[in-house]
Design an enzyme around this catalytic site. Structure first.
Site, PDB file in Angstrom:
ATOM      1  N   ASP A   9      24.243 -83.669  40.947  1.00 23.14           N
ATOM      2  CA  ASP A   9      23.270 -84.747  42.096  1.00 23.14           C
ATOM      3  C   ASP A   9      22.672 -83.874  43.050  1.00 23.14           C
ATOM      4  O   ASP A   9      22.704 -84.078  44.252  1.00 23.14           O
ATOM      5  CB  ASP A   9      24.227 -85.545  42.741  1.00 23.14           C
ATOM      6  CG  ASP A   9      24.700 -86.819  41.731  1.00 23.14           C
ATOM      7  OD1 ASP A   9      24.816 -86.568  40.510  1.00 23.14           O
ATOM      8  OD2 ASP A   9      25.399 -87.716  42.134  1.00 23.14           O
ATOM      9  N   LYS A 107      22.716 -91.642  36.202  1.00 23.05           N
ATOM     10  CA  LYS A 107      23.907 -92.274  36.373  1.00 23.05           C
ATOM     11  C   LYS A 107      23.503 -93.358  37.653  1.00 23.05           C
ATOM     12  O   LYS A 107      22.495 -93.226  38.375  1.00 23.05           O
ATOM     13  CB  LYS A 107      25.326 -91.805  36.660  1.00 23.05           C
ATOM     14  CG  LYS A 107      25.000 -91.008  37.828  1.00 23.05           C
ATOM     15  CD  LYS A 107      26.198 -89.789  37.979  1.00 23.05           C
ATOM     16  CE  LYS A 107      26.318 -89.173  39.242  1.00 23.05           C
ATOM     17  NZ  LYS A 107      26.439 -89.936  40.363  1.00 23.05           N
ATOM     18  N   CYS A 152      30.816 -87.631  44.431  1.00 20.86           N
ATOM     19  CA  CYS A 152      30.443 -87.602  43.018  1.00 20.86           C
ATOM     20  C   CYS A 152      30.862 -86.216  42.580  1.00 20.86           C
ATOM     21  O   CYS A 152      31.412 -86.296  41.365  1.00 20.86           O
ATOM     22  CB  CYS A 152      29.017 -87.415  43.023  1.00 20.86           C
ATOM     23  SG  CYS A 152      28.388 -89.434  43.321  1.00 20.86           S
TER      24      CYS A 152
END
Ligand code: VGL
Ligand code: ZN
Length: 208
Positions: A9, A107, A152
């Site tokens: 990310d 995601k 994450c």
């Protein structure tokens, strides 16, 4: 031996000034740019939410960002709207050398459930393609960096270990949200306790 680099990310919304800006988050970009050419395979995850995702505080009347509620019986931290599919904030960090990325795993696309891990949603019901990609690549060890350490990155590392991939966490390639002081440091300790090796990027050279 195939070592795979997984960048979690590294997107504009998680950089300072972004919708869910992580303090000093832009510091991971030069680390990523230096490391990518050293690895035979590079995978990047991308948080990729519909505009009405239920992890967004604005979808819950009376709630503010960083408060906690339940969605379908699962605890949900409410975030500022971020990484909306197709928006500039959802793009990889502008300074990231995206030409070196071999695979992108998206995601958080299902409105009703969040997905901190790049492997599974938070209920472990839906799986992304990440395991398959890593197995097809013949990954013997996964090197993980990115944003955010205490969200994450942590969930991704825990799932990677549970899937049987040895993990090296590139500590200086991560930064945390730190909703509470010390969250990122605690996350690093938890990943280490679960079996992740922790290194500094400067210790890394070319990888087979
Ligand atoms: C993340 C909060 C919400 C992350 C994603 O990438 O760490 N954090 N969505
Ligand atoms: Zn998200």
């Amino acid at each position: 031996m195939t070592d795979t680099l997984l960048m979690v990310d590294i997107q504009n919304d998680f950089l300072p000034g972004g919708a869910l800006g992580v303090a000093d988050g832009d510091a991971v970009v030069p680390v990523a740019n230096r490391l990518m050419p050293l690895f035979p395979a590079v995978v990047a995850s991308q948080d990729w939410h519909p505009a009405d995702h239920l992890s967004f505080a604005e979808q819950h009347a009376g709630f503010k960002p960083f408060e906690v509620t339940e969605v379908d019986g699962l605890e949900q931290i409410l975030w500022p709207a971020h990484c909306v599919q197709g928006s500039p904030g959802a793009s990889f960090a502008s300074a990231l050398n995206v030409a070196h990325i071999d695979y992108v795993v998206r995601k958080g696309e299902n409105r009703r459930i969040d997905s901190y891990s790049a492997f599974y949603d938070n209920d472990h019901r839906h799986e992304t393609d990440l395991s398959d990609i890593l197995r097809r690549l013949g990954t013997d060890r996964l090197y993980v960096m990115g944003l955010a350490t205490d969200v994450c990155v942590k969930f991704t590392v825990m799932d990677a270990l549970a899937e049987g991939f040895p993990v090296t966490l590139i500590v200086d390639g991560t930064r945390g949200v730190n909703m509470r002081e010390g969250d990122a440091e605690a996350a690093i300790q938890a990943m280490r306790a679960a079996g992740a090796e922790c290194v500094d990027s400067t210790a890394l050279g070319a990888h087979g």
